[in-house]
Design an enzyme around this catalytic site. Structure first.
Site, PDB file in Angstrom:
ATOM      1  N   GLU A 106     -51.486  -4.082  54.450  1.00  0.00           N
ATOM      2  CA  GLU A 106     -51.359  -4.532  53.060  1.00  0.00           C
ATOM      3  C   GLU A 106     -52.704  -4.257  52.405  1.00  0.00           C
ATOM      4  O   GLU A 106     -53.689  -4.952  52.667  1.00  0.00           O
ATOM      5  CB  GLU A 106     -51.010  -6.019  52.982  1.00  0.00           C
ATOM      6  CG  GLU A 106     -50.821  -6.492  51.553  1.00  0.00           C
ATOM      7  CD  GLU A 106     -50.734  -7.996  51.425  1.00  0.00           C
ATOM      8  OE1 GLU A 106     -51.296  -8.529  50.453  1.00  0.00           O
ATOM      9  OE2 GLU A 106     -50.119  -8.633  52.306  1.00  0.00           O
ATOM     10  N   THR A 136     -60.673   0.575  54.407  1.00  0.00           N
ATOM     11  CA  THR A 136     -60.559  -0.156  55.671  1.00  0.00           C
ATOM     12  C   THR A 136     -59.227   0.147  56.342  1.00  0.00           C
ATOM     13  O   THR A 136     -59.153   0.315  57.567  1.00  0.00           O
ATOM     14  CB  THR A 136     -60.700  -1.663  55.438  1.00  0.00           C
ATOM     15  OG1 THR A 136     -61.953  -1.924  54.783  1.00  0.00           O
ATOM     16  CG2 THR A 136     -60.668  -2.428  56.755  1.00  0.00           C
ATOM     17  N   GLY A 137     -58.158   0.245  55.560  1.00  0.00           N
ATOM     18  CA  GLY A 137     -56.851   0.582  56.123  1.00  0.00           C
ATOM     19  C   GLY A 137     -56.850   1.949  56.779  1.00  0.00           C
ATOM     20  O   GLY A 137     -56.269   2.141  57.856  1.00  0.00           O
ATOM     21  N   GLY A 177     -56.530  -5.720  53.495  1.00  0.00           N
ATOM     22  CA  GLY A 177     -57.855  -5.261  53.132  1.00  0.00           C
ATOM     23  C   GLY A 177     -57.799  -4.094  52.169  1.00  0.00           C
ATOM     24  O   GLY A 177     -56.781  -3.820  51.540  1.00  0.00           O
ATOM     25  N   SER A 178     -58.912  -3.394  52.081  1.00  0.00           N
ATOM     26  CA  SER A 178     -59.034  -2.278  51.143  1.00  0.00           C
ATOM     27  C   SER A 178     -58.415  -1.012  51.720  1.00  0.00           C
ATOM     28  O   SER A 178     -58.164  -0.911  52.926  1.00  0.00           O
ATOM     29  CB  SER A 178     -60.511  -2.031  50.829  1.00  0.00           C
ATOM     30  OG  SER A 178     -61.184  -1.533  51.988  1.00  0.00           O
ATOM     31  N   VAL A 179     -58.212  -0.021  50.851  1.00  0.00           N
ATOM     32  CA  VAL A 179     -57.678   1.264  51.302  1.00  0.00           C
ATOM     33  C   VAL A 179     -58.616   1.937  52.306  1.00  0.00           C
ATOM     34  O   VAL A 179     -58.159   2.409  53.360  1.00  0.00           O
ATOM     35  CB  VAL A 179     -57.393   2.182  50.097  1.00  0.00           C
ATOM     36  CG1 VAL A 179     -57.072   3.596  50.565  1.00  0.00           C
ATOM     37  CG2 VAL A 179     -56.231   1.634  49.272  1.00  0.00           C
ATOM     38  N   GLU A 220     -43.765  -7.354  54.395  1.00  0.00           N
ATOM     39  CA  GLU A 220     -44.054  -8.675  54.939  1.00  0.00           C
ATOM     40  C   GLU A 220     -43.280  -9.736  54.175  1.00  0.00           C
ATOM     41  O   GLU A 220     -42.608  -9.462  53.188  1.00  0.00           O
ATOM     42  CB  GLU A 220     -45.564  -8.945  54.866  1.00  0.00           C
ATOM     43  CG  GLU A 220     -46.383  -7.950  55.691  1.00  0.00           C
ATOM     44  CD  GLU A 220     -47.870  -8.234  55.657  1.00  0.00           C
ATOM     45  OE1 GLU A 220     -48.457  -8.436  56.725  1.00  0.00           O
ATOM     46  OE2 GLU A 220     -48.437  -8.250  54.544  1.00  0.00           O
ATOM     47  N   CYS A 222     -55.139  -8.571  45.532  1.00  0.00           N
ATOM     48  CA  CYS A 222     -54.664  -7.186  45.531  1.00  0.00           C
ATOM     49  C   CYS A 222     -53.462  -7.016  44.625  1.00  0.00           C
ATOM     50  O   CYS A 222     -53.156  -5.904  44.188  1.00  0.00           O
ATOM     51  CB  CYS A 222     -54.334  -6.740  46.951  1.00  0.00           C
ATOM     52  SG  CYS A 222     -53.120  -7.783  47.787  1.00  0.00           S
ATOM     53  N   ASN A 256     -59.798 -13.689  50.455  1.00  0.00           N
ATOM     54  CA  ASN A 256     -59.356 -14.373  49.246  1.00  0.00           C
ATOM     55  C   ASN A 256     -58.372 -15.508  49.509  1.00  0.00           C
ATOM     56  O   ASN A 256     -58.254 -16.432  48.712  1.00  0.00           O
ATOM     57  CB  ASN A 256     -58.777 -13.381  48.233  1.00  0.00           C
ATOM     58  CG  ASN A 256     -57.794 -12.412  48.838  1.00  0.00           C
ATOM     59  OD1 ASN A 256     -57.825 -12.114  50.026  1.00  0.00           O
ATOM     60  ND2 ASN A 256     -56.899 -11.890  48.018  1.00  0.00           N
TER      61      ASN A 256
END
Length: 503
Positions: free
Chosen positions: A261, A243-244, A239-241, A474, A296, A165
């Protein structure tokens, strides 16, 4: 081999990257497997280029190059590293227009928005360059016969995996902290939007030694190879949960540090004393409709008090009408496209789900009528009213332009509903009562809270989530320190000989 589908001036005023290969060790390399993947312009469906896809052998070579770059970069004095990062920031500003157009073409977002992304990335480079002398240790008093102190040292090779994004901002902005701390970095740009990262590799080359900044485009397997590699010390992901969780699990095999994040299903809470006009304006801003809701941090759940409900809802159609889907280079465009056909279908499925769950569609939910947009992935702003906390559209991250409106009367029940999800990234609270504002801010389980504000980030303010919305902070000093490790040093002081005793 270079496969180039873009001319030197690639349309929309964008300058194409010099190569579509892998970049490591200060040079371009074709992938060992010879694999290239098509990059699609989401606004038109056209193939922009075929970009290299890194495999395990490529990852091994890139990590070795990064380790060599790290050996040189960490020995460069901190203030000299800062000077070089500021030089890169200046170059980015000089090339801002072409970078913004390249990102707009690649991501489907309006050019004017991507200009802000480029500025944001340059600001982060300048910000972290200014923090290099803050990587300080401590001294420990251990008595007169020794000195005990700690120092901070870089970790080694960092990997940062970017989301689609904000393609340029999430690569250029996220290189700032690891490089300022003295690490080398491998960037894995988003599979859907890798072009500006490749152009960045060319811009960064004069400023850092070979191997310090590397770009490996690729797919999910590429990311997995990077995360599992024993030569990588830390991984940062946006990224997404799911993927995390995958990154954390794979990184655990070598006890890697992670900065995550992740997703959000964020709340905007409107109290009875808030101004309906202000709330309505905040809603459309907080939804990031210009990004087609692909953020996000979007406040995609509106908890509005029953006394304001009708007043706020009546204002939303007019405000949503400001967001006009269009081609990225059209000055009239105020809303971009979704990134891919998969995401496009996912959002349409959620809109159908919202209807089937009993929510009331009060705006949008349809495709634009403009025939010029028929091959792109466009969906108009979408608002559901009558949403209940148990509905899937109110609990799952859609990552699209879909707002859920939930009416509340009891504050304690509302707070429970706000906090009932696995997410906890952002929250926006609207009230003119200072006591209410502080009480609500303390009660919500979110890492980044606005009071009578929405969307904006502030350099130096720690950004990150609670619960499954992430690990780490961050855009602040904490991010810089996350790329360092502490070494303690103890020095025993030799004691002078005792004076001779007189007879």
């Amino acid at each position: 081999m270079t496969i180039d589908h873009l001319p030197a001036d690639a349309g929309y005023g964008a300058t194409a990257p010099p190569r579509y290969d892998l970049f490591y060790g200060g040079r371009w390399h074709p992938p060992v497997t010879g694999k290239y993947e098509a990059v699609i312009a989401p606004a038109t469906g056209a193939i922009l280029a075929h970009v290299a896809c890194a495999g395990q052998d490529d990852v091994d070579l890139a990590v070795a190059a990064a380790q060599a770059g790290f050996a040189e970069w960490q020995s460069i004095p901190a203030l000299e590293r800062a000077r070089r990062l500021r030089g890169l920031a200046a170059d980015i500003r000089d090339h801002a227009e072409e970078l913004a157009h390249l990102d707009a073409m690649d991501s489907g977002n309006p050019v004017w928005m991507m200009r802000a992304d480029v500025r944001n990335a340059a600001e982060k480079l300048d910000y972290f360059a200014g923090l290099v002398t803050e990587m300080k240790g401590d001294s420990v008093p251990v008595g007169p016969h020794a000195v005990n102190f700690s120092v901070r040292e870089p970790l080694g090779v960092a990997v940062r995996i970017a989301a689609f994004n904000h393609p340029f901002s999430f690569v250029a902005g996220k290189m700032a902290a690891p490089l300022a701390a003295g690490n080398a970095m491998i960037a894995k740009p988003a599979r859907q939007a890798p072009l500006s990262a490749l152009r960045l590799a060319q811009l960064a080359l004069p400023h850092v030694p070979p191997g310090v900044f590397n770009v490996l485009p690729g797919d999910r397997d590429t990311g997995d190879c990077l995360v599992r590699h024993p030569g990588v010390a830390i991984v940062g992901l946006i990224g997404s949960v799911p993927t995390g969780k995958a990154v954390m699990g794979a990184g655990a095999q070598t006890l890697k540090r992670v900065i995550l994040e992740l997703g959000g299903k964020n709340a905007l809470i409107a109290y009875p004393d808030a101004d309906p006009e202000d709330v309505a304006e905040a809603i459309v801003s907080g939804m990031n409709f210009s990004w087609c809701g692909q953020s996000c941090g979007s406040t995609s759940r509106l908890f509005v008090h029953e006394s304001l409900h009708e007043k706020v809802l009546a204002r939303l159609p007019e405000k949503c009408a400001r967001f006009v889907p269009g081609l990225p280079d059209d000055p009239a465009t105020t809303m971009g496209s979704l990134i891919s056909s998969d995401q496009f279908q996912r959002v349409l499925d959620y809109i159908a789900l919202g209807k089937s769950e009993g929510a009331r569609l009060v705006y949008g939910g349809t495709l634009p009528d403009d025939p010029k947009l028929s091959k792109g992935f466009f969906i108009r702003p979408t608002i559901f009213d009558g949403v209940e906390p148990h509905m899937r559209i109110a609990r799952e991250e859609i990552f699209g332009p879909v707002l859920c409106v939930l009416k509340w009367a009891d504050e304690s029940e509302m707070i429970r509903a706000v906090n009932s999800l696995e997410y906890g990234l952002t929250c926006s609270i609207w009230t003119n009562d200072l006591n209410v504002a502080h009480r609500a801010a303390a009660a919500v389980q979110a890492g980044y809270v606005w009071i009578n504000q929405v969307t904006q980030h502030f350099l130096g303010a720690p950004f990150g989530g609670y619960k499954q919305s992430g690990i780490g902070r961050e855009e602040c000093l904490d991010e810089l320190l996350a790329f360092t490790q502490i070494k303690n040093i103890h020095i025993a002081l030799r004691q002078p000989p005792a004076p001779a005793r007189r007879a």
